[in-house]
Scaffold this motif. Structure first.
Motif, PDB file in Angstrom:
ATOM      1  N   LYS A 138      12.281  12.125 -10.306  1.00  0.00           N
ATOM      2  CA  LYS A 138      12.491  10.960 -11.154  1.00  0.00           C
ATOM      3  C   LYS A 138      11.823  11.220 -12.500  1.00  0.00           C
ATOM      4  CE  LYS A 138      12.564   7.702  -7.268  1.00  0.00           C
ATOM      5  NZ  LYS A 138      11.937   6.486  -6.685  1.00  0.00           N
ATOM      6  N   ASP A 139      12.288  10.501 -13.506  1.00  0.00           N
ATOM      7  CA  ASP A 139      11.658  10.638 -14.816  1.00  0.00           C
ATOM      8  C   ASP A 139      10.513   9.647 -14.958  1.00  0.00           C
ATOM      9  OD1 ASP A 139      12.805   8.156 -15.388  1.00  0.00           O
ATOM     10  OD2 ASP A 139      14.497   9.018 -16.459  1.00  0.00           O
ATOM     11  N   SER A 140       9.946   9.593 -16.122  1.00  0.00           N
ATOM     12  CA  SER A 140       8.800   8.719 -16.345  1.00  0.00           C
ATOM     13  C   SER A 140       9.139   7.246 -16.214  1.00  0.00           C
ATOM     14  CB  SER A 140       8.219   8.976 -17.745  1.00  0.00           C
ATOM     15  OG  SER A 140       7.744  10.304 -17.846  1.00  0.00           O
ATOM     16  N   LEU A 141      10.434   6.934 -16.262  1.00  0.00           N
ATOM     17  CA  LEU A 141      10.868   5.545 -16.154  1.00  0.00           C
ATOM     18  C   LEU A 141      11.393   5.223 -14.762  1.00  0.00           C
ATOM     19  CD1 LEU A 141      12.750   5.369 -19.572  1.00  0.00           C
ATOM     20  CD2 LEU A 141      10.397   4.707 -19.077  1.00  0.00           C
ATOM     21  N   ASP A 142      11.117   6.136 -13.796  1.00  0.00           N
ATOM     22  CA  ASP A 142      11.521   5.952 -12.406  1.00  0.00           C
ATOM     23  C   ASP A 142      13.024   6.038 -12.193  1.00  0.00           C
ATOM     24  OD1 ASP A 142       9.029   5.751 -11.172  1.00  0.00           O
ATOM     25  OD2 ASP A 142       8.849   3.648 -11.712  1.00  0.00           O
ATOM     26  N   ALA A 143      13.749   6.626 -13.101  1.00  0.00           N
ATOM     27  CA  ALA A 143      15.181   6.835 -12.928  1.00  0.00           C
ATOM     28  C   ALA A 143      15.422   8.256 -12.412  1.00  0.00           C
ATOM     29  CB  ALA A 143      15.913   6.626 -14.248  1.00  0.00           C
ATOM     30  N   PRO A 144      16.478   8.487 -11.628  1.00  0.00           N
ATOM     31  CA  PRO A 144      16.768   9.856 -11.174  1.00  0.00           C
ATOM     32  C   PRO A 144      16.881  10.808 -12.353  1.00  0.00           C
ATOM     33  CG  PRO A 144      18.152   8.270 -10.015  1.00  0.00           C
ATOM     34  CD  PRO A 144      17.462   7.506 -11.100  1.00  0.00           C
ATOM     35  N   ALA A 145      16.226  11.962 -12.227  1.00  0.00           N
ATOM     36  CA  ALA A 145      16.150  12.897 -13.346  1.00  0.00           C
ATOM     37  C   ALA A 145      17.015  14.119 -13.062  1.00  0.00           C
ATOM     38  CB  ALA A 145      14.700  13.321 -13.590  1.00  0.00           C
ATOM     39  N   ASN A 146      18.083  14.255 -13.824  1.00  0.00           N
ATOM     40  CA  ASN A 146      18.911  15.448 -13.722  1.00  0.00           C
ATOM     41  C   ASN A 146      18.445  16.496 -14.729  1.00  0.00           C
ATOM     42  OD1 ASN A 146      20.691  14.328 -11.729  1.00  0.00           O
ATOM     43  ND2 ASN A 146      21.668  13.129 -13.352  1.00  0.00           N
ATOM     44  N   GLY A 147      18.929  17.693 -14.558  1.00  0.00           N
ATOM     45  CA  GLY A 147      18.595  18.756 -15.507  1.00  0.00           C
ATOM     46  C   GLY A 147      17.201  19.315 -15.350  1.00  0.00           C
ATOM     47  N   ALA A 148      16.595  19.133 -14.185  1.00  0.00           N
ATOM     48  CA  ALA A 148      15.240  19.649 -13.980  1.00  0.00           C
ATOM     49  C   ALA A 148      15.244  21.176 -13.994  1.00  0.00           C
ATOM     50  CB  ALA A 148      14.676  19.149 -12.657  1.00  0.00           C
ATOM     51  N   ARG A 149      14.201  21.735 -14.554  1.00  0.00           N
ATOM     52  CA  ARG A 149      14.018  23.184 -14.554  1.00  0.00           C
ATOM     53  C   ARG A 149      12.834  23.511 -13.638  1.00  0.00           C
ATOM     54  NH1 ARG A 149      14.793  24.862 -20.950  1.00  0.00           N
ATOM     55  NH2 ARG A 149      16.887  23.963 -21.196  1.00  0.00           N
ATOM     56  N   PHE A 150      13.171  24.123 -12.517  1.00  0.00           N
ATOM     57  CA  PHE A 150      12.150  24.452 -11.519  1.00  0.00           C
ATOM     58  C   PHE A 150      11.791  25.936 -11.588  1.00  0.00           C
ATOM     59  CE2 PHE A 150      14.345  20.783  -9.681  1.00  0.00           C
ATOM     60  CZ  PHE A 150      13.281  19.974  -9.307  1.00  0.00           C
ATOM     61  N   GLN A 151      10.576  26.211 -11.241  1.00  0.00           N
ATOM     62  CA  GLN A 151      10.137  27.582 -10.994  1.00  0.00           C
ATOM     63  C   GLN A 151       9.589  27.630  -9.577  1.00  0.00           C
ATOM     64  OE1 GLN A 151      10.342  30.515 -12.782  1.00  0.00           O
ATOM     65  NE2 GLN A 151       9.573  31.414 -10.887  1.00  0.00           N
ATOM     66  N   ILE A 152      10.336  28.293  -8.696  1.00  0.00           N
ATOM     67  CA  ILE A 152       9.946  28.361  -7.283  1.00  0.00           C
ATOM     68  C   ILE A 152       9.553  29.793  -6.960  1.00  0.00           C
ATOM     69  CG2 ILE A 152      10.708  28.062  -4.904  1.00  0.00           C
ATOM     70  CD1 ILE A 152      12.505  25.834  -5.839  1.00  0.00           C
ATOM     71  N   ASP A 153       8.341  29.968  -6.497  1.00  0.00           N
ATOM     72  CA  ASP A 153       7.831  31.285  -6.130  1.00  0.00           C
ATOM     73  C   ASP A 153       7.418  31.268  -4.668  1.00  0.00           C
ATOM     74  OD1 ASP A 153       7.966  32.613  -8.722  1.00  0.00           O
ATOM     75  OD2 ASP A 153       6.394  31.206  -9.334  1.00  0.00           O
ATOM     76  N   ILE A 154       7.961  32.206  -3.911  1.00  0.00           N
ATOM     77  CA  ILE A 154       7.584  32.386  -2.509  1.00  0.00           C
ATOM     78  C   ILE A 154       6.828  33.695  -2.420  1.00  0.00           C
ATOM     79  CG2 ILE A 154       8.397  32.565  -0.133  1.00  0.00           C
ATOM     80  CD1 ILE A 154      10.919  31.088  -0.972  1.00  0.00           C
ATOM     81  N   SER A 155       5.533  33.598  -2.185  1.00  0.00           N
ATOM     82  CA  SER A 155       4.685  34.788  -2.150  1.00  0.00           C
ATOM     83  C   SER A 155       4.334  35.124  -0.710  1.00  0.00           C
ATOM     84  CB  SER A 155       3.412  34.552  -2.967  1.00  0.00           C
ATOM     85  OG  SER A 155       2.682  33.437  -2.464  1.00  0.00           O
ATOM     86  N   GLY A 156       4.228  36.405  -0.442  1.00  0.00           N
ATOM     87  CA  GLY A 156       3.926  36.870   0.910  1.00  0.00           C
ATOM     88  C   GLY A 156       4.234  38.344   1.026  1.00  0.00           C
ATOM     89  N   PRO A 157       4.505  38.828   2.233  1.00  0.00           N
ATOM     90  CA  PRO A 157       4.849  40.247   2.407  1.00  0.00           C
ATOM     91  C   PRO A 157       6.025  40.679   1.543  1.00  0.00           C
ATOM     92  CG  PRO A 157       4.391  39.229   4.529  1.00  0.00           C
ATOM     93  CD  PRO A 157       4.391  38.123   3.528  1.00  0.00           C
TER      94      PRO A 157
END
Length: 541
Positions: free
Chosen positions: A221-240
């Motif tokens: 959600k955005d700062s106004l509690d509305a659904p937020a589209n266009g999010a830019r995520f950085q997902i890192d899975i660390s391990g073997p």
């Protein structure tokens, strides 16, 4: 047309007119053709509770102030939208901020502000504006936005664009006790996903299987509690094996992340960040989902606002091995391909998945050993013990020597590099099972006689010593021609009389036909004459 107003100061700007009174009231002015009707709007905190004492920084509603900047967001035909409020100036005690600023007197008692709020106007009615008869309170909500805070100020200019970016520029403030005007420009990206209002759910956050796509879901959600589209995520899975999967938007502020783990381990960690720009502008998502394992979004709020909660991000991920793959499973141990007749032998089978991950156990493993030289013989089997760690101990004992085909099956599927050749060597020669035949009773002086010795072990196996490898055989064969035999087992002819006038020749591997290979019904095979000796002797007397 409607005019909205917030706060202000009630004073006639004369030094003797103190105390000055600041307010946080919200008024609406309704314009008719000939008049303007003003109404004080009924407001409350974000949870519908009455506004508290108004202390700046801790109130559930904006504190009293003047010269705040306001704008209306989302006012369209079907919605009243929201009244945005930024900054302003307040004062300690009975100081008049306006008088202090106009006279440039001591600024220590005034307090410039930089908080950001919105008033939800969705329940505002025409009756409320025209007649002042409001049926419900309009809730205030403090807006939190990521990034660096805008310096405190009053009288700033604010502009909203169609992407819900709120630009703030100019105004006045106090720096080190001095009145100062500012000419900078800041932006609040109100429509961007806010890390405190983003959460994750799905089994893929905590458990996965090697070789099987794992999935988890995100909502923002955005700062106004509305659904937020266009999010830019950085997902890192660390391990073997490190992974950085991409995220797919599925609309209405919802996202899906899928990744394919291949290496089993309980030491993975999933880190999820959101934000525009590089790493310095990204934050760990910090929203809490009611049940992160059910793939159903149930956002409960920012973990810091939920007593006793901690941020589940980063998530601890365990990747389990995939199903057993017979082709990558292996068998190890010297007794896997070579053993001795009658010896209790063992080797190890290691069950693995397609990515060489060790399985936890529970496989159905069978081991059969067949001797092709005896086609109708019942196969030998090994006893298999599950060690519950992916390894299996196979124990077997075969008393009949020969070359066997060893096969390992996993649930009926051949694997572990088999079939493999298993050679069962003979045990040591045992004189009680060794026999002699030939010219034993009719020997003539001056003529060559022949006798044959077949060495065998305790199980009756012909000693498997290949004459092509060991031309003289493995046993010490001694021939004595005795004219008298005694009882001393350690002496020649047992202590009797040995005839030394005899010529003796011993060879190994040749059968009675004089060939190095066995003869079956007149047909020479490729099987050596194992353990077979010929003795030629020529007595002169």
């Amino acid at each position: 047309e409607v005019l909205l107003m917030f706060g202000g100061e009630r004073t006639d700007l004369r030094p003797d007119a103190f105390p000055a009174i600041l307010t946080r009231d919200v008024h609406a002015g309704f314009f008719s053709l000939s008049a303007v009707t003003f109404s004080k709007l009924w407001v409350a905190g974000s949870k519908g509770d009455a506004c508290d004492d108004g202390t700046c920084g801790s109130s559930n509603c904006p504190c009293a102030r003047r010269d705040a900047s306001i704008a209306v967001l989302g006012n369209v035909g079907s919605s009243n939208g929201k009244l945005l409020l930024f900054g302003g100036i307040t004062a300690a005690g009975d100081t008049s901020p306006a008088w202090a600023y106009l006279t440039k007197s001591d600024a220590s008692a005034v307090i410039p502000l930089n908080d950001l709020w919105y008033l939800d106007l969705s329940s505002l009615t025409e009756t409320c504006i025209k007649d002042g008869k409001c049926s419900s309170a309009l809730p205030w909500t403090k807006i939190e936005v990521p990034g660096r805070a805008v310096p405190s100020r009053w009288g700033a200019g604010i502009v909203l664009d169609t992407a819900q970016n709120l630009y703030v520029t100019g105004g006045a403030t106090v720096v080190n006790g001095a009145w100062t005007e500012v000419a900078d420009l800041y932006v609040f990206q109100l429509g961007d996903p806010y890390y405190k209002k983003c959460s994750a759910t799905g089994k893929g956050l905590t458990i996965a299987e090697a070789g099987v796509p794992a999935v988890f879901y995100l909502q923002c959600k955005d700062s106004l509690d509305a659904p937020a589209n266009g999010a830019r995520f950085q997902i890192d899975i660390s391990g073997p094996v490190d992974m950085s999967p991409s995220v797919l938007s599925v609309g209405t502020g919802l996202y899906k992340c899928e990744f394919l783990p291949v290496r089993a381990s309980s030491d993975y960690e999933i880190t999820i960040k959101v934000g525009r720009g590089g790493p310095e502008y990204q934050d760990l998502i910090a929203g809490v989902d009611g049940d992160p394992s059910d793939s159903v979004h149930d956002y409960r709020g920012f973990y810091g606002d939920l007593g006793g909660s901690s941020n589940p991000n980063p998530f601890s991920l365990k990747v389990m091995p995939g199903s057993t793959d017979p082709t990558t499973s292996v068998a190890t141990g010297s007794l896997f391909t070579l053993t001795t007749a009658g010896i209790i032998s063992s080797f190890t089978v290691l069950a693995r998945d397609a990515f060489l991950n060790r399985r936890p156990g529970g496989d159905s493993i069978s081991i059969l050993m067949m001797n092709p030289a005896i086609p109708n013989e019942k196969p030998r089997t090994a006893t298999v013990t599950d060690n519950s760690d992916g390894s299996y101990t196979a124990v077997y004992a075969i008393t009949q020597s020969g070359v066997y085909q060893l096969a390992i099956t996993f649930g009926g599927a051949l694997g572990a590099g088999t079939p493999r050749q298993l050679e069962v060597q003979t045990a040591e020669a045992l004189i009680e099972r060794t026999y002699v035949y030939g010219s034993l009773l009719s020997i003539k002086a001056g003529e060559t006689s022949t006798i044959y010795v077949q060495t065998r072990d305790r199980y009756g196996n012909k000693l498997r010593v290949d004459p092509r490898v060991v031309p003289t055989g493995s046993e010490d064969i001694n021939f004595e021609l005795c004219t008298a035999v005694g009882d001393d087992t350690k002496s020649p002819c047992r202590g009797g009389t040995e005839d030394m006038n005899v010529g003796v020749t011993i060879d190994y591997g040749y059968n009675t036909f004089g060939t190095l290979y066995t003869n079956v019904n007149g047909v020479v095979t490729n099987i050596p004459n194992y353990g077979f000796y010929r003795i030629f002797f020529f007595p002169f007397n």
